[in-house]
Design a protein around this motif. Structure first.
Motif, PDB file in Angstrom:
ATOM      1  N   GLU A 171      15.573 -19.537  -8.640  1.00  5.61           N
ATOM      2  CA  GLU A 171      16.003 -19.602 -10.066  1.00  5.61           C
ATOM      3  C   GLU A 171      18.081 -18.549  -9.902  1.00  5.61           C
ATOM      4  O   GLU A 171      18.741 -19.432 -10.149  1.00  5.61           O
ATOM      5  N   ASP A 172      17.617 -17.400  -9.749  1.00  6.88           N
ATOM      6  CA  ASP A 172      18.984 -16.671 -10.435  1.00  6.88           C
ATOM      7  C   ASP A 172      19.888 -17.317  -9.345  1.00  6.88           C
ATOM      8  O   ASP A 172      21.445 -17.455  -8.841  1.00  6.88           O
ATOM      9  N   ARG A 173      19.906 -17.011  -8.022  1.00  4.40           N
ATOM     10  CA  ARG A 173      21.174 -17.011  -6.644  1.00  4.40           C
ATOM     11  C   ARG A 173      20.874 -18.284  -7.022  1.00  4.40           C
ATOM     12  O   ARG A 173      22.348 -18.993  -6.447  1.00  4.40           O
ATOM     13  N   ALA A 174      20.375 -19.827  -7.093  1.00  9.53           N
ATOM     14  CA  ALA A 174      20.613 -21.176  -7.379  1.00  9.53           C
ATOM     15  C   ALA A 174      21.961 -21.468  -8.655  1.00  9.53           C
ATOM     16  O   ALA A 174      22.871 -21.546  -8.372  1.00  9.53           O
ATOM     17  N   ALA A 175      21.558 -20.321  -9.686  1.00  9.14           N
ATOM     18  CA  ALA A 175      21.729 -20.090 -11.139  1.00  9.14           C
ATOM     19  C   ALA A 175      23.836 -20.147 -10.406  1.00  9.14           C
ATOM     20  O   ALA A 175      24.945 -20.056 -11.309  1.00  9.14           O
ATOM     21  N   ALA A 176      23.666 -19.142  -9.723  1.00  8.88           N
ATOM     22  CA  ALA A 176      24.992 -18.212  -9.185  1.00  8.88           C
ATOM     23  C   ALA A 176      25.441 -19.171  -8.647  1.00  8.88           C
ATOM     24  O   ALA A 176      26.725 -18.994  -8.425  1.00  8.88           O
ATOM     25  N   LEU A 177      25.262 -20.202  -7.857  1.00  5.22           N
ATOM     26  CA  LEU A 177      25.855 -20.937  -7.494  1.00  5.22           C
ATOM     27  C   LEU A 177      27.282 -21.256  -7.782  1.00  5.22           C
ATOM     28  O   LEU A 177      27.772 -22.225  -9.078  1.00  5.22           O
ATOM     29  N   THR A 178      28.614 -21.662  -7.466  1.00  2.00           N
ATOM     30  CA  THR A 178      29.444 -21.662  -7.998  1.00  2.00           C
ATOM     31  C   THR A 178      30.721 -23.104  -7.381  1.00  2.00           C
ATOM     32  O   THR A 178      29.846 -23.756  -6.349  1.00  2.00           O
ATOM     33  N   ALA A 179      31.537 -23.564  -7.601  1.00  2.14           N
ATOM     34  CA  ALA A 179      31.654 -24.704  -7.731  1.00  2.14           C
ATOM     35  C   ALA A 179      32.290 -24.621  -5.386  1.00  2.14           C
ATOM     36  O   ALA A 179      32.145 -24.681  -5.000  1.00  2.14           O
ATOM     37  N   ASP A 180      33.130 -23.315  -5.638  1.00  2.00           N
ATOM     38  CA  ASP A 180      33.671 -23.248  -4.399  1.00  2.00           C
ATOM     39  C   ASP A 180      32.454 -22.060  -3.073  1.00  2.00           C
ATOM     40  O   ASP A 180      33.026 -21.463  -2.317  1.00  2.00           O
ATOM     41  N   SER A 181      30.816 -21.773  -3.585  1.00  2.00           N
ATOM     42  CA  SER A 181      30.439 -21.191  -3.005  1.00  2.00           C
ATOM     43  C   SER A 181      29.776 -22.230  -1.962  1.00  2.00           C
ATOM     44  O   SER A 181      29.487 -23.450  -1.705  1.00  2.00           O
ATOM     45  N   GLY A 182      30.331 -21.485  -0.980  1.00  2.55           N
ATOM     46  CA  GLY A 182      29.636 -21.809   0.864  1.00  2.55           C
ATOM     47  C   GLY A 182      28.668 -22.693   0.802  1.00  2.55           C
ATOM     48  O   GLY A 182      27.566 -21.442   0.445  1.00  2.55           O
ATOM     49  N   LEU A 183      27.877 -22.949   1.120  1.00  6.64           N
ATOM     50  CA  LEU A 183      26.926 -23.805   1.804  1.00  6.64           C
ATOM     51  C   LEU A 183      26.030 -23.142   3.131  1.00  6.64           C
ATOM     52  O   LEU A 183      26.003 -22.402   4.232  1.00  6.64           O
ATOM     53  N   PHE A 184      26.540 -24.547   4.004  1.00  6.09           N
ATOM     54  CA  PHE A 184      26.579 -24.383   5.808  1.00  6.09           C
ATOM     55  C   PHE A 184      27.276 -23.805   5.612  1.00  6.09           C
ATOM     56  O   PHE A 184      28.846 -23.670   6.209  1.00  6.09           O
ATOM     57  N   GLY A 185      26.626 -22.941   6.449  1.00  7.26           N
ATOM     58  CA  GLY A 185      27.582 -21.687   7.659  1.00  7.26           C
ATOM     59  C   GLY A 185      27.531 -20.520   6.566  1.00  7.26           C
ATOM     60  O   GLY A 185      27.966 -19.590   7.396  1.00  7.26           O
ATOM     61  N   GLU A 186      27.373 -20.425   5.403  1.00  6.86           N
ATOM     62  CA  GLU A 186      27.984 -19.185   4.469  1.00  6.86           C
ATOM     63  C   GLU A 186      26.353 -18.819   3.731  1.00  6.86           C
ATOM     64  O   GLU A 186      26.465 -17.814   3.906  1.00  6.86           O
ATOM     65  N   LEU A 187      25.003 -19.983   3.653  1.00 10.33           N
ATOM     66  CA  LEU A 187      23.905 -18.602   3.437  1.00 10.33           C
ATOM     67  C   LEU A 187      23.136 -19.078   4.151  1.00 10.33           C
ATOM     68  O   LEU A 187      22.979 -20.773   5.377  1.00 10.33           O
ATOM     69  N   PRO A 188      22.759 -18.016   5.224  1.00 11.36           N
ATOM     70  CA  PRO A 188      21.292 -18.351   6.107  1.00 11.36           C
ATOM     71  C   PRO A 188      20.752 -19.635   5.418  1.00 11.36           C
ATOM     72  O   PRO A 188      20.209 -19.990   7.120  1.00 11.36           O
ATOM     73  N   GLU A 189      20.220 -19.584   4.573  1.00 17.74           N
ATOM     74  CA  GLU A 189      18.822 -20.682   4.611  1.00 17.74           C
ATOM     75  C   GLU A 189      19.147 -21.972   4.513  1.00 17.74           C
ATOM     76  O   GLU A 189      18.541 -22.842   4.922  1.00 17.74           O
ATOM     77  N   PHE A 190      20.521 -21.996   4.754  1.00 16.62           N
ATOM     78  CA  PHE A 190      20.970 -23.360   4.849  1.00 16.62           C
ATOM     79  C   PHE A 190      21.371 -23.588   6.648  1.00 16.62           C
ATOM     80  O   PHE A 190      22.675 -23.987   6.396  1.00 16.62           O
ATOM     81  N   ASP A 191      20.264 -23.983   7.264  1.00 18.97           N
ATOM     82  CA  ASP A 191      20.970 -24.330   8.543  1.00 18.97           C
ATOM     83  C   ASP A 191      20.766 -25.644   8.745  1.00 18.97           C
ATOM     84  O   ASP A 191      20.798 -26.666   7.408  1.00 18.97           O
ATOM     85  N   SER A 192      20.906 -25.811   9.896  1.00 19.62           N
ATOM     86  CA  SER A 192      20.811 -27.361  10.264  1.00 19.62           C
ATOM     87  C   SER A 192      19.985 -28.197  10.035  1.00 19.62           C
ATOM     88  O   SER A 192      19.345 -29.339   9.640  1.00 19.62           O
ATOM     89  N   MET A 193      18.634 -28.020   9.846  1.00 16.72           N
ATOM     90  CA  MET A 193      17.422 -28.246   9.630  1.00 16.72           C
ATOM     91  C   MET A 193      16.973 -28.296   7.965  1.00 16.72           C
ATOM     92  O   MET A 193      16.700 -29.787   7.215  1.00 16.72           O
ATOM     93  N   ALA A 194      16.863 -27.529   7.225  1.00 16.25           N
ATOM     94  CA  ALA A 194      17.633 -27.565   6.099  1.00 16.25           C
ATOM     95  C   ALA A 194      18.196 -28.966   5.863  1.00 16.25           C
ATOM     96  O   ALA A 194      18.036 -29.484   4.415  1.00 16.25           O
ATOM     97  N   VAL A 195      19.501 -28.915   6.078  1.00 16.69           N
ATOM     98  CA  VAL A 195      20.134 -31.039   6.122  1.00 16.69           C
ATOM     99  C   VAL A 195      19.448 -32.092   5.629  1.00 16.69           C
ATOM    100  O   VAL A 195      19.596 -32.323   5.097  1.00 16.69           O
TER     101      VAL A 195
END
Length: 88
Positions: A23-47
């Protein structure tokens, strides 16, 4: 609660669950927070899982031709896409 607030809360909870961000990391996301390619957890399978969960949790249908890489560049892009879909 506005549509924007509802979609934002659902999207943050979804990313916390699907990506295991917590919850803390998700709550800290801003409009400019990178997702795919920035968060290791957000890979092609996660899409695919994120898209499926968005459909289920937000009550929307996402066509394949609506999805492009830009949607997953930042949290703001993903939120904007989700809001547009919810508003119809």
């Amino acid at each position: 609660m506005s549509v924007t607030d509802t979609v934002d809360a659902n999207l943050r909870a979804l990313l916390a669950d699907v990506l295991g961000l917590g919850e803390d990391r998700a709550a800290a996301l801003t409009a400019d927070s990178g997702l795919f390619g920035e968060l290791p957890e957000f890979d092609s399978m996660a899409v695919a899982t994120v898209l499926t969960e968005m459909e289920d949790r937000l009550g929307i249908l996402i066509d394949d031709d609506e999805v492009d890489g830009e949607i997953f560049e930042t949290y703001g892009n993903l939120l904007d896409f989700a809001e547009r879909k919810v508003r119809g």
